[in-house]
Design an enzyme around this catalytic site. Structure first.
Site, PDB file in Angstrom:
ATOM      1  N   GLY A  71       0.842  -1.183   0.000  1.00 53.17           N
ATOM      2  CA  GLY A  71       0.000   0.000   0.000  1.00 53.17           C
ATOM      3  C   GLY A  71       0.884   1.243   0.000  1.00 53.17           C
ATOM      4  N   GLY A 120       0.839  -5.005   0.795  1.00 54.57           N
ATOM      5  CA  GLY A 120      -0.380  -4.979  -0.001  1.00 54.57           C
ATOM      6  C   GLY A 120      -0.230  -5.652  -1.356  1.00 54.57           C
ATOM      7  CD  GLU A 143       3.144  -5.529   5.973  1.00 55.22           C
ATOM      8  OE1 GLU A 143       3.857  -6.522   6.228  1.00 55.22           O
ATOM      9  OE2 GLU A 143       2.366  -5.483   5.013  1.00 55.22           O
ATOM     10  CG  ASP A 151      -2.063  -4.661   6.411  1.00 56.44           C
ATOM     11  OD1 ASP A 151      -1.151  -5.115   5.684  1.00 56.44           O
ATOM     12  OD2 ASP A 151      -2.442  -3.484   6.345  1.00 56.44           O
TER      13      ASP A 151
HETATM   14  C1  QUE Z   1       7.115  -2.200   4.976  1.00 58.47           C
HETATM   15  C2  QUE Z   1       6.043  -1.907   4.172  1.00 58.47           C
HETATM   16  C3  QUE Z   1       6.213  -1.186   2.980  1.00 58.47           C
HETATM   17  C4  QUE Z   1       7.501  -0.777   2.633  1.00 58.47           C
HETATM   18  C5  QUE Z   1       8.583  -1.095   3.447  1.00 58.47           C
HETATM   19  C6  QUE Z   1       8.369  -1.784   4.619  1.00 58.47           C
HETATM   20  C7  QUE Z   1       5.121  -0.833   2.106  1.00 58.47           C
HETATM   21  C8  QUE Z   1       5.418  -0.054   0.940  1.00 58.47           C
HETATM   22  C9  QUE Z   1       6.745   0.317   0.667  1.00 58.47           C
HETATM   23  C10 QUE Z   1       7.161   1.121  -0.451  1.00 58.47           C
HETATM   24  C11 QUE Z   1       8.376   0.887  -1.072  1.00 58.47           C
HETATM   25  C12 QUE Z   1       8.819   1.698  -2.100  1.00 58.47           C
HETATM   26  C13 QUE Z   1       8.065   2.753  -2.531  1.00 58.47           C
HETATM   27  C14 QUE Z   1       6.844   2.996  -1.911  1.00 58.47           C
HETATM   28  C15 QUE Z   1       6.408   2.199  -0.868  1.00 58.47           C
HETATM   29  O1  QUE Z   1       7.729  -0.081   1.485  1.00 58.47           O
HETATM   30  O2  QUE Z   1       3.952  -1.178   2.378  1.00 58.47           O
HETATM   31  O3  QUE Z   1       6.088   4.040  -2.318  1.00 58.47           O
HETATM   32  O4  QUE Z   1       8.489   3.574  -3.546  1.00 58.47           O
HETATM   33  O5  QUE Z   1       4.418   0.317   0.121  1.00 58.47           O
HETATM   34  O6  QUE Z   1       9.417  -2.074   5.430  1.00 58.47           O
HETATM   35  O7  QUE Z   1       4.800  -2.310   4.523  1.00 58.47           O
END
Ligand code: QUE
Length: 354
Positions: A71, A120, A143, A151
């Site tokens: 997400g 997600g 997470e 989740d």
């Molecule tokens: C745990 C997470 C997420 C995460 C890193 C975690 C997550 C998520 C992102 C993410 C990674 C790169 C991106 C971005 C989001 O990293 O849910 O926009 O460019 O979306 O340790 O749950």
């Protein structure tokens, strides 16, 4: 940024013969799911369910590096920091409702996974019938590293993996490659990424889905995870997070590098998140999918009022200093009654997931 507006430039839908094809197209953010993408995907799945010409749906990520990183927690972070908690809750409700829709979708869902599949991203692939892993497949539920918990239906799915692997994945956020993913059922098939277009052509042509997915490619062998199954099942049978860590420390003292690395990784994770994840894994076997997601909604709305999620996202994704200041900072200081209370009914109205 990624608000509630239609996400025409972030997700694409195509009808190809009998196939409905979804392409997550936000490669600069590893195809992380914005609220716009979530809503657009949900509406398109509704339309394809009603369309008798579509007999299967496939989903893939653009850009080659990721299927979907999760997400859009950066956006949730910004909303929460701005005090827009109602928008934060609306994001989680929409993401969770999408996952519930996909888990019960009446037409075969095929995820073609090259690269990262986390959070997600796992939620919109793991609950479908077919998960085809390519060479660069990397699964994780990380997470607990950002003050959250696994989740998107993982309360249901992870405890149903073999042995204690689900608890291990939930409490460590460890990465799983394609060979191990096939061996433990996270992936259902393997194909080199260069064969994905041919798979899509066969899916479009109609015919049995399983045959369309079979490229004849040799499956990669299982790896370190399967090799450590005995240790994982023993250590993660521990009753509490502290008991699990005690078992890992004992195995490390007896010479296990895997146990030492696993314990060290867990000690970097958010203490409250570890307790929540352990409790999820305890409850999950007795819940149906909608009940599991409702439990997640209750917990996530609690966490959005707290400190650790914002601190975790700051340390991992915003400042990238990798030094989160968890509060409380130690397992000993986590209030177990407060963890249990977080699974109680949410404040305010709850969305319906069933
Ligand atoms: C745990 C997470 C997420 C995460 C890193 C975690 C997550 C998520 C992102 C993410 C990674 C790169 C991106 C971005 C989001 O990293 O849910 O926009 O460019 O979306 O340790 O749950």
């Amino acid at each position: 940024m990624s608000g509630a507006e239609p996400a025409d430039d972030e997700i694409r839908f195509e009808r190809r013969g009998r196939l409905g094809l979804v392409t997550l197209d936000r490669p600069g953010a590893l195809n992380a799911l914005s609220l716009g993408m979530i809503g657009a995907l949900h509406r398109q799945l509704d339309a394809w369910e009603a369309d008798d010409g579509v007999t299967r749906v496939a989903i893939r990520g653009a850009g080659g590096r990721a299927f979907c990183a999760g997400g859009d927690v950066r956006h949730v972070y910004a909303l929460g920091r701005a005090g827009r908690l109602d928008d934060v809750f609306a994001f989680w409700a929409a993401e969770y409702r999408l996952v519930v829709r996909m888990q019960a979708y009446p037409k075969p869902l095929v995820a073609l996974i090259a690269g990262v599949v986390m959070g997600g991203g796992a939620g919109i692939s793991l609950h479908g019938a077919h998960r085809v892993a390519a060479e660069a497949y990397v699964f994780a539920m990380p997470e607990v590293g950002i003050g959250l918990f696994p989740d998107v239906g993982m309360t249901y799915a992870l405890p149903r993996l073999p042995g204690r692997l689900g608890t291990y994945l939930a409490l460590t956020g460890a990465r799983v490659g394609p060979g191990d993913a096939l061996a433990i059922g996270l992936a259902t098939g393997f194909a080199p990424a260069r064969d994905f277009d041919a798979i899509l052509d066969r899916l479009a042509a109609g015919g049995p889905v399983a045959e369309a997915l079979d490229t004849g490619a040799a499956r990669p062998p299982a790896g370190a995870l399967v090799a450590a199954r005995g240790l994982i099942d023993d250590a993660f049978s521990g009753d509490s997070v502290r008991d699990i860590l005690g078992r890992l420390d004992a195995a490390a003292s007896a010479g296990s590098t895997f146990a030492a690395e696993t314990a060290a990784l867990m000690r970097t994770r958010c203490p409250t998140s570890l307790y929540i994840a352990r409790e999820q894994m305890r409850r999950g076997p007795d819940l149906d999918f909608a009940q599991a997601v409702l439990a997640e909604y209750r917990v996530v709305t609690r966490l959005m009022r707290g400190h650790d999620f914002y601190e975790g996202v700051r340390a991992v994704l915003i400042d990238k200093d990798g030094r989160p200041d968890w509060r409380p900072a130690t397992l000993e200081a986590v209030d177990h009654d407060a963890v249990l209370a977080a699974f109680g009914p949410a404040e305010g109205p709850e969305p319906r997931f069933a």
